[in-house]
Design a protein around this motif. Structure first.
Motif, PDB file in Angstrom:
ATOM      1  N   UNK A 167       0.829  -1.202   0.000  1.00 25.99           N
ATOM      2  CA  UNK A 167       0.000   0.000   0.000  1.00 25.99           C
ATOM      3  C   UNK A 167       0.867   1.257   0.000  1.00 25.99           C
ATOM      4  N   UNK A 168       1.906   1.294   0.838  1.00 26.19           N
ATOM      5  CA  UNK A 168       2.777   2.476   0.887  1.00 26.19           C
ATOM      6  C   UNK A 168       3.660   2.568  -0.350  1.00 26.19           C
ATOM      7  N   UNK A 169       3.982   1.439  -0.951  1.00 29.35           N
ATOM      8  CA  UNK A 169       4.729   1.483  -2.211  1.00 29.35           C
ATOM      9  C   UNK A 169       3.918   2.191  -3.292  1.00 29.35           C
ATOM     10  N   UNK A 170       2.641   1.833  -3.408  1.00 29.57           N
ATOM     11  CA  UNK A 170       1.780   2.505  -4.385  1.00 29.57           C
ATOM     12  C   UNK A 170       1.575   3.977  -4.022  1.00 29.57           C
ATOM     13  N   UNK A 171       1.437   4.257  -2.724  1.00 27.66           N
ATOM     14  CA  UNK A 171       1.215   5.630  -2.276  1.00 27.66           C
ATOM     15  C   UNK A 171       2.426   6.505  -2.579  1.00 27.66           C
ATOM     16  N   UNK A 172       3.641   5.982  -2.315  1.00 30.71           N
ATOM     17  CA  UNK A 172       4.855   6.751  -2.616  1.00 30.71           C
ATOM     18  C   UNK A 172       4.971   7.000  -4.122  1.00 30.71           C
ATOM     19  N   UNK A 173       4.589   6.012  -4.919  1.00 23.74           N
ATOM     20  CA  UNK A 173       4.721   6.161  -6.370  1.00 23.74           C
ATOM     21  C   UNK A 173       3.724   7.186  -6.921  1.00 23.74           C
ATOM     22  N   UNK A 174       2.638   7.409  -6.208  1.00 27.58           N
ATOM     23  CA  UNK A 174       1.704   8.462  -6.619  1.00 27.58           C
ATOM     24  C   UNK A 174       2.336   9.840  -6.497  1.00 27.58           C
ATOM     25  N   UNK A 175       3.348   9.977  -5.635  1.00 25.41           N
ATOM     26  CA  UNK A 175       4.095  11.226  -5.569  1.00 25.41           C
ATOM     27  C   UNK A 175       5.036  11.391  -6.749  1.00 25.41           C
ATOM     28  N   UNK A 176       5.483  10.255  -7.305  1.00 26.77           N
ATOM     29  CA  UNK A 176       6.357  10.309  -8.478  1.00 26.77           C
ATOM     30  C   UNK A 176       5.564  10.621  -9.737  1.00 26.77           C
ATOM     31  N   UNK A 448       2.865  13.024  -1.735  1.00 28.51           N
ATOM     32  CA  UNK A 448       1.815  12.046  -2.013  1.00 28.51           C
ATOM     33  C   UNK A 448       0.616  12.225  -1.095  1.00 28.51           C
ATOM     34  N   UNK A 449       0.651  13.231  -0.199  1.00 29.57           N
ATOM     35  CA  UNK A 449      -0.504  13.495   0.652  1.00 29.57           C
ATOM     36  C   UNK A 449      -1.649  14.042  -0.197  1.00 29.57           C
ATOM     37  N   UNK A 450      -2.843  13.540   0.046  1.00 25.70           N
ATOM     38  CA  UNK A 450      -4.014  13.946  -0.719  1.00 25.70           C
ATOM     39  C   UNK A 450      -4.967  14.756   0.138  1.00 25.70           C
ATOM     40  N   UNK A 451      -5.820  15.538  -0.539  1.00 28.12           N
ATOM     41  CA  UNK A 451      -6.845  16.284   0.192  1.00 28.12           C
ATOM     42  C   UNK A 451      -7.797  15.304   0.853  1.00 28.12           C
ATOM     43  N   UNK A 452      -8.097  15.531   2.122  1.00 25.41           N
ATOM     44  CA  UNK A 452      -8.949  14.634   2.889  1.00 25.41           C
ATOM     45  C   UNK A 452      -9.746  15.428   3.897  1.00 25.41           C
ATOM     46  N   UNK A 461       0.331  10.567   7.304  1.00 24.03           N
ATOM     47  CA  UNK A 461       1.052  10.294   6.060  1.00 24.03           C
ATOM     48  C   UNK A 461       2.257  11.211   5.898  1.00 24.03           C
ATOM     49  N   UNK A 462       2.143  12.427   6.421  1.00 25.16           N
ATOM     50  CA  UNK A 462       3.299  13.342   6.368  1.00 25.16           C
ATOM     51  C   UNK A 462       4.468  12.792   7.184  1.00 25.16           C
ATOM     52  N   UNK A 463       4.181  12.150   8.304  1.00 21.34           N
ATOM     53  CA  UNK A 463       5.249  11.541   9.100  1.00 21.34           C
ATOM     54  C   UNK A 463       5.905  10.392   8.338  1.00 21.34           C
ATOM     55  N   UNK A 464       5.131   9.645   7.554  1.00 20.23           N
ATOM     56  CA  UNK A 464       5.726   8.600   6.713  1.00 20.23           C
ATOM     57  C   UNK A 464       6.679   9.221   5.695  1.00 20.23           C
ATOM     58  N   UNK A 465       6.287  10.388   5.184  1.00 14.92           N
ATOM     59  CA  UNK A 465       7.156  11.093   4.242  1.00 14.92           C
ATOM     60  C   UNK A 465       8.441  11.559   4.930  1.00 14.92           C
ATOM     61  N   UNK A 466       8.322  12.029   6.163  1.00  9.32           N
ATOM     62  CA  UNK A 466       9.516  12.457   6.899  1.00  9.32           C
ATOM     63  C   UNK A 466      10.456  11.286   7.162  1.00  9.32           C
ATOM     64  N   UNK A 467       9.908  10.109   7.438  1.00 13.64           N
ATOM     65  CA  UNK A 467      10.748   8.924   7.621  1.00 13.64           C
ATOM     66  C   UNK A 467      11.498   8.594   6.335  1.00 13.64           C
ATOM     67  N   UNK A 468      10.815   8.717   5.201  1.00 10.67           N
ATOM     68  CA  UNK A 468      11.456   8.463   3.915  1.00 10.67           C
ATOM     69  C   UNK A 468      12.586   9.458   3.660  1.00 10.67           C
TER      70      UNK A 468
END
Length: 570
Positions: A167-176, A448-452, A461-468
């Motif tokens: 799931x996070x692999x697909x989510x990260x790729x949506x940022x690409x 890759x954060x989306x409007x919600x 999800x922003x914290x996941x981005x910071x870890x990356x």
């Protein structure tokens, strides 16, 4: 003699006026003598707890009240104060140098030297277990609140760590690969055809995982909501801070600044910062390295929170972010939102240097420095006996600096066009305050954060981005230099699990799986309670409105614990 309110009386004094009824004899004595002994005669509280002072109307005759109710008199360029106030001198004092005793760097290294190894170094099984457990539990809550059997959530089945990585692999790729809507990634139209997404996960399953993604358990029915406004993201926040503390020892020079996560919706602690890329959003205080690595994060949750009886808000933030890093000789760089003479002295006592810009209306500033008119290139400075240096330097505008590490010294700075002279404190401040800016820059490249509608989901999800991003910085520092684009693609590929580890969609409806359901209501619209079978087996009588429709006799089972434990036994 008529007694009237002076027009120069400040609004703060009027607000602190207390009712005090005087006798006739006391009033007569005041009228005859024309004076009174103290503010208490009229119930005036002269203490001022505000840490910001308005210097716009200061004159030579004014007296300034400090936090200890002591006064300072201004006589041209000389500032003389009581013993509890700050004495300022023109000469730099001789003070003992504080030696840095830390051992910065990784406390242990990852098992491999590939990008996915450094990402898994931060994105561990501990975090995955938390995400899987909370997501599965929240999906059940969504299912129980759904009235339609045809809702998408009715096809839910529990996720696991392998699927969460996918799931996070697909989510990260949506940022690409940026598309306007999430559904566009699964379209087969020639304008959108991207096989990668639909080959690894169906659109409905991805949307279900995104809908059910959760980071903290909600309060149970009948329980009060926690007073902590951040309880929905607190586990993720705690994990980030504890993991960075566990694996990395910060270096000598650190900086504190704010970062914003865009949020335009309703939120009680939403902030506005004019000079940020995202002006509206959730404010985060960050402790960073000059090269961008983030050590600690503190989320602002509104006025009245993150304070203590002894510290102001900014002092509390600095104390919280530097917890465990004081008394080691580190140098902290901050802007004028945090800095004050009082905070600088407190940190100096704790063997921590401070350098940064300073607001002119802070309490305890040297008044002769504040009032001095300078021409371009000129400067003026004052020192305290323990080495606090306040410098005012005129460039295009007045710049006020404070430092406990660097005395006032003008050094030459070579640019492409000219050679300029700047104070050494300004030079070091510019070199060490770029950590937050680097982090914001990296986060802006492939978001890759989306409007919600759910603020906590965007922050999580922003914290996941910071870890990356942190794992990228560590990889570049300890393995080899790599572009962020290539590093992200390597991580995305590394997160793709083996197909046999991904839970299979059995196409079962919720009525064909072991999920809790609510009992029906009677004619009086009241629930017909069932006795919990698991509690009964332990000699406890407890009634519940939940049961399992797939088990024999459809036993009643408490939702909190009993349902899960009963099915483990059977």
């Amino acid at each position: 003699m008529n007694f009237q309110d002076s027009p120069s009386t400040s609004s703060n004094t009027q607000k602190s006026m207390k009712t005090n009824i005087l006798s006739d004899s006391e009033l007569l004595d005041i009228l005859e003598n024309g004076t009174f002994s103290s503010d208490e005669d009229f119930g005036i509280d002269s203490n001022d707890d505000d840490d910001v002072l308005d210097t716009g109307n200061l004159s030579d005759e004014n007296e300034i009240d400090n936090e200890d109710n002591n006064s300072c008199s201004i006589d041209n360029n000389l500032l003389s104060c009581n013993e509890n106030q700050y004495d300022w001198f023109t000469e730099s004092p001789t003070v003992e140098n504080i030696v840095f005793i830390g051992t910065p760097g990784l406390k242990y290294i990852p098992e491999g030297d590939q990008p996915i190894d450094y990402f898994n170094f931060l994105f561990t099984d501990e975090l995955l277990d938390l995400l899987v457990e909370e997501t599965n539990a929240y999906a059940v809550d969504i299912l129980l609140s759904t009235t339609s059997n045809n809702a998408r959530i009715s096809t839910w089945f529990d996720t696991n760590k392998s699927e969460m990585k996918l799931f996070f692999s697909l989510l990260f790729h949506m940022g690409t690969i940026k598309l306007a809507r999430i559904e566009d990634y699964w379209k087969t139209n020639m304008l959108f055809n991207i096989p990668f997404f639909r080959e690894h996960m169906s659109r409905n399953r991805f949307m279900l995982l995104l809908r059910a993604l959760h980071f903290s358990c909600n309060p149970k029915e009948g329980e009060l909501a926690p007073r902590n406004r951040l309880y929905k993201i607190q586990p993720i926040l705690n994990y980030f801070n504890s993991k960075m503390k566990e694996i990395y020892e910060p270096s000598k020079n650190l900086s504190i600044d704010e970062s914003m996560v865009l949020w335009r919706g309703r939120l009680i602690f939403r902030q506005y910062i004019q000079n940020k890329r995202h002006k509206y959003g959730v404010k985060m205080y960050m402790l960073t390295e000059p090269w961008g690595l983030i050590h600690r994060v503190m989320v602002y949750s509104g006025q009245g929170h993150d304070v203590s009886e002894d510290l102001s808000h900014t002092e509390f933030v600095v104390d919280n972010l530097m917890n465990g890093l004081l008394y080691t000789g580190r140098s902290l760089f901050m802007d004028n939102f945090y800095n004050s003479v009082k905070l600088s002295r407190n940190l100096l006592i704790k063997k921590t240097y401070v350098t940064g810009t300073l607001r002119q209306n802070r309490k305890n500033n040297p008044i002769d420095v504040i009032r001095q008119k300078l021409k371009r290139g000129e400067s003026i400075c004052r020192y305290t006996s323990d080495g606090i240096c306040v410098v005012k330097w005129k460039d295009k505008r007045d710049i006020l600096m404070i430092s406990t590490e660097f005395p006032h010294e003008m050094i030459e700075i070579y640019t492409k066009k000219e050679v300029k002279k700047k104070p050494i404190s300004v030079k070091n401040y510019n070199e060490n305050m770029s950590g937050i800016d680097r982090q914001d820059q990296m986060s802006s490249y492939y978001p890759f954060e989306r409007k919600t509608l759910r603020w906590y989901k965007k922050i999580g999800l922003h914290f996941m981005h910071l870890l990356l991003i942190n794992s990228y910085y560590l990889y570049n520092k300890h393995v080899k230099k790599m572009k962020l684009y290539d590093y992200r693609l390597a991580v995305i590929q590394g997160l793709l699990p083996d197909s046999q580890n991904i839970p299979v969609n059995s196409k079962k409806r919720y009525s064909e799986t072991h999920l809790p359901l609510k009992v029906q209501k009677n004619s009086k619209k009241r629930y017909m309670y069932k006795r919990c079978k698991y509690c009964y087996s332990k000699g406890i009588r407890k009634d519940t409105i939940y049961f399992c429709a797939e088990c024999q006799d459809q036993p009643g089972l408490c939702l909190e614990g009993c349902f899960k434990d009963f099915h483990k036994q059977t």
